[in-house]
Design an enzyme around this catalytic site. Structure first.
Site, PDB file in Angstrom:
ATOM      1  N   ASP A 170     -64.669 -87.577 -15.972  1.00 27.55           N
ATOM      2  CA  ASP A 170     -63.688 -87.775 -17.025  1.00 27.55           C
ATOM      3  C   ASP A 170     -64.115 -88.893 -17.986  1.00 27.55           C
ATOM      4  O   ASP A 170     -64.520 -89.980 -17.554  1.00 27.55           O
ATOM      5  CB  ASP A 170     -62.335 -88.119 -16.395  1.00 27.55           C
ATOM      6  CG  ASP A 170     -61.245 -88.329 -17.413  1.00 27.55           C
ATOM      7  OD1 ASP A 170     -60.895 -87.358 -18.097  1.00 27.55           O
ATOM      8  OD2 ASP A 170     -60.752 -89.465 -17.528  1.00 27.55           O
ATOM      9  N   GLU A 192     -67.299 -85.274 -19.616  1.00 24.01           N
ATOM     10  CA  GLU A 192     -66.448 -85.237 -20.800  1.00 24.01           C
ATOM     11  C   GLU A 192     -66.813 -86.470 -21.615  1.00 24.01           C
ATOM     12  O   GLU A 192     -66.802 -87.587 -21.094  1.00 24.01           O
ATOM     13  CB  GLU A 192     -64.972 -85.287 -20.442  1.00 24.01           C
ATOM     14  CG  GLU A 192     -64.084 -85.280 -21.686  1.00 24.01           C
ATOM     15  CD  GLU A 192     -62.686 -85.821 -21.450  1.00 24.01           C
ATOM     16  OE1 GLU A 192     -61.796 -85.513 -22.255  1.00 24.01           O
ATOM     17  OE2 GLU A 192     -62.480 -86.564 -20.481  1.00 24.01           O
TER      18      GLU A 192
END
Length: 581
Positions: free
Chosen positions: A244, A281
């Site tokens: 993330d 990401e």
């Protein structure tokens, strides 16, 4: 059993195990570490007390039966008997499916989700990407405020349920990727600051002090994160991790943490004899993330490509607010640039950021499958004021066009759960904070954020209301009929076509050709001998195709083959895939 904990600033450490306490001793040659031996077995509860303070859960806890603030529990991973033999599955030629365990089914458990895996196998996807599973307060939430980076959220079923899920997925030929959050923890239930310098004020992130990757004590923090990542891959037989918001991993050291992590994961893949993937990401627009270490990159295996999403979204919806502004000026041109060059912002000016942004992708050494392409994700839906999917505003025909462009793109495609049948259920932001102060702060913050964009307070769903989560659960009766069933069949057809036609998995971005008409709203893409043509307008269009493409492989609406003039006549809000003779 030996229990160990890193607490470099503690003057004394005590282990509480199965109701008994014993003093811990410093570990020779390992500064800051304490250890003690005690009788324990699978399920035994334990915790640590530092300098006479409260008993806290283990930072490396494998299980939190009573939530983030409770005692830890021993997990004996050898107790589970794996059933499905598994040689692994890499990201090359993959099709991913992002899934949130808590809303994939009404039950919201890993076991309930496992019962639906047959649907995904029939759909044709290759990997399930699970949103975060680490423990967080309450029962329901997105999972991005988790703690205990080795443990599985108990309401989802705990560690045994995750193993059953992975086993069931592998038995069906599906790989499993887990979304992990290294850039922040908590805040609720985050006891790491009591143990050591896991965070640093040297850098700030949207969540406060940064995870300590480069300040004093950061060697152990980096080992903590790497150890957690390897444990997921080894102990649960996962096939990869989605990392993330890696742009929030602030690290000024000569060897970036992500390079260190990718080195360790590649070594584990070699040891286990199966491929393992790290998928980032990132908001950086920097291809160095996915450039091999030998070529000066960080060695990650793939990354999400929001530029493709933004271009596609702007083309489909006409939205031009926020970060869509640059894409919306000429959305089909923006879409064409991402499909042929990877990034839209590759050193160009970003009006949203007020500066130039991104870096060009070296197409000669960056295969397209290292970029993930998608029309919808949990972020792009859930971070909207009302969590509305594309299906809330687009016709089935335009949803079919979105699927065609995503699933025939040169990128590794990814779907968000329910997208395959145009789910009508929203996916909203929901929490279940047990701390009343934090719950109210989140509620007010959400409403304040969207009030700044003109939304009325009463129109913003209350994250703490159980109904917000309930509305976000998939309705599994939908794919059985009507336009939902038709869209599901279309997705299956496109995924099967991608698997059957090598041109659609050709990783060479430089070989992709595009043509478009912004005013008429048609777009065509050439992938080897295939042509993908979409009409985003309401009126029929005549699309000139180069070469002879007389065979229609797939079409949303019935279309005839191009005439002698090479022109394809395509109905409004429709799409087709054609091949050469």
């Amino acid at each position: 059993m030996r229990f160990e904990v890193w607490a470099p600033e503690a003057g004394e450490a005590v282990l509480e195990c199965a109701g008994a306490t014993r003093a811990m001793e410093r570990v020779a040659g390992r500064p800051g570490w304490w250890s003690a031996d005690a009788e324990a077995a699978d399920g035994t509860r334990y915790g640590f007390s530092l300098d006479g303070g409260p008993v806290l859960p283990d930072p490396r806890s494998r299980r939190q039966p009573d939530g983030p603030d409770g005692l830890s529990a021993v997990v004996d991973h050898d107790r589970y008997a794996w059933r499905a033999p598994w040689a692994g599955r890499g990201v090359r030629s993959a099709v991913l499916y992002e899934l949130h365990v808590g809303t994939f089914t009404r039950e919201g458990t890993l076991d309930a989700a496992a019962e639906r895996l047959g649907h995904l196998a029939e759909l044709g996807v290759t990997h399930v990407e699970l949103m975060p599973l680490c423990p967080f307060p309450g029962r329901h939430g997105w999972g991005y405020e988790g703690v205990s980076l080795w443990a599985v959220h108990e309401p989802y079923g705990g560690p045994e349920a995750l193993k059953r899920f992975v086993d069931a997925a592998h038995a069906l030929g599906l790989g499993v990727v887990l979304d992990v959050v290294h850039n922040h923890l908590g805040p609720s239930g985050n006891h790491l600051p009591a143990f050591g310098p896991y965070f640093t004020d040297t850098h700030q992130t949207p969540w406060g002090a940064a995870v300590n990757l480069d300040a004093p004590g950061s060697d152990e923090v980096r080992a903590y994160l790497t150890g957690s990542a390897l444990a997921w891959l080894r102990d649960y037989r996962l096939d990869g991790l989605r990392l993330d918001a890696v742009h929030a991993l602030v690290d000024t050291r000569a060897c970036h943490f992500l390079e260190e992590l990718s080195t360790a994961v590649d070594a584990l893949a070699s040891e286990l004899g199966r491929p393992l993937a790290l998928i980032a990401e990132s908001d950086l627009g920097d291809p160095r993330l996915i450039t091999p270490r030998a070529s000066g990159g960080l060695g990650l295996h793939a990354q999400w490509n929001d530029d493709f999403h933004h271009a596609l979204h702007a083309a489909l919806t006409g939205e031009a607010q926020g970060y869509y502004a640059d894409f919306a000026r000429a959305p089909l041109a923006a879409l064409g640039k991402t499909l042929t060059r990877g990034f839209f912002h590759d050193g160009t000016y970003s009006s949203f950021r007020g500066r130039s942004h991104g870096r060009p992708v070296d197409r000669a050494r960056t295969p397209a499958y290292r970029l993930l392409g998608y029309a919808q994700t949990h972020d792009q839906i859930g971070n909207r004021a009302q969590g509305d999917r594309l299906s809330a505003s687009l016709s089935p025909g335009l949803l079919a066009c979105a699927a065609a462009l995503t699933l025939t793109s040169p990128f590794t495609p990814m779907l968000f759960m329910g997208e395959e049948w145009g789910a009508s259920t929203p996916w909203q932001f929901f929490t279940d904070h047990t701390d009343p102060g934090l719950a109210e702060a989140v509620r007010r913050g959400r409403r304040r954020e969207f009030a700044e964009h003109g939304w009325a307070e009463e129109d913003i769903p209350d994250p703490q209301d159980a109904a917000t989560r309930d509305r976000s659960c998939l309705d599994w009766s939908e794919p059985e009929g009507g336009d939902h069933a038709r869209l599901l069949a279309w997705h299956r057809e496109l995924i099967a076509l991608r698997a059957a036609r090598g041109d659609l998995t050709d990783p060479d971005l430089a070989s992709v050709r595009v043509a478009y008409d912004e005013r008429a709203r048609w777009f065509a893409c050439r992938r080897g001998d295939l042509r993908i043509v979409v009409n985003l307008g309401e009126e029929p269009v005549a699309v000139p195709l180069s070469g002879t493409h007389a065979r229609v492989l797939a079409a949303w609406e019935p279309v005839g083959t191009p005439g002698a003039d090479g022109v394809l006549r395509l109905p409004g809000e429709s799409c087709a895939v054609l091949s050469a003779l």
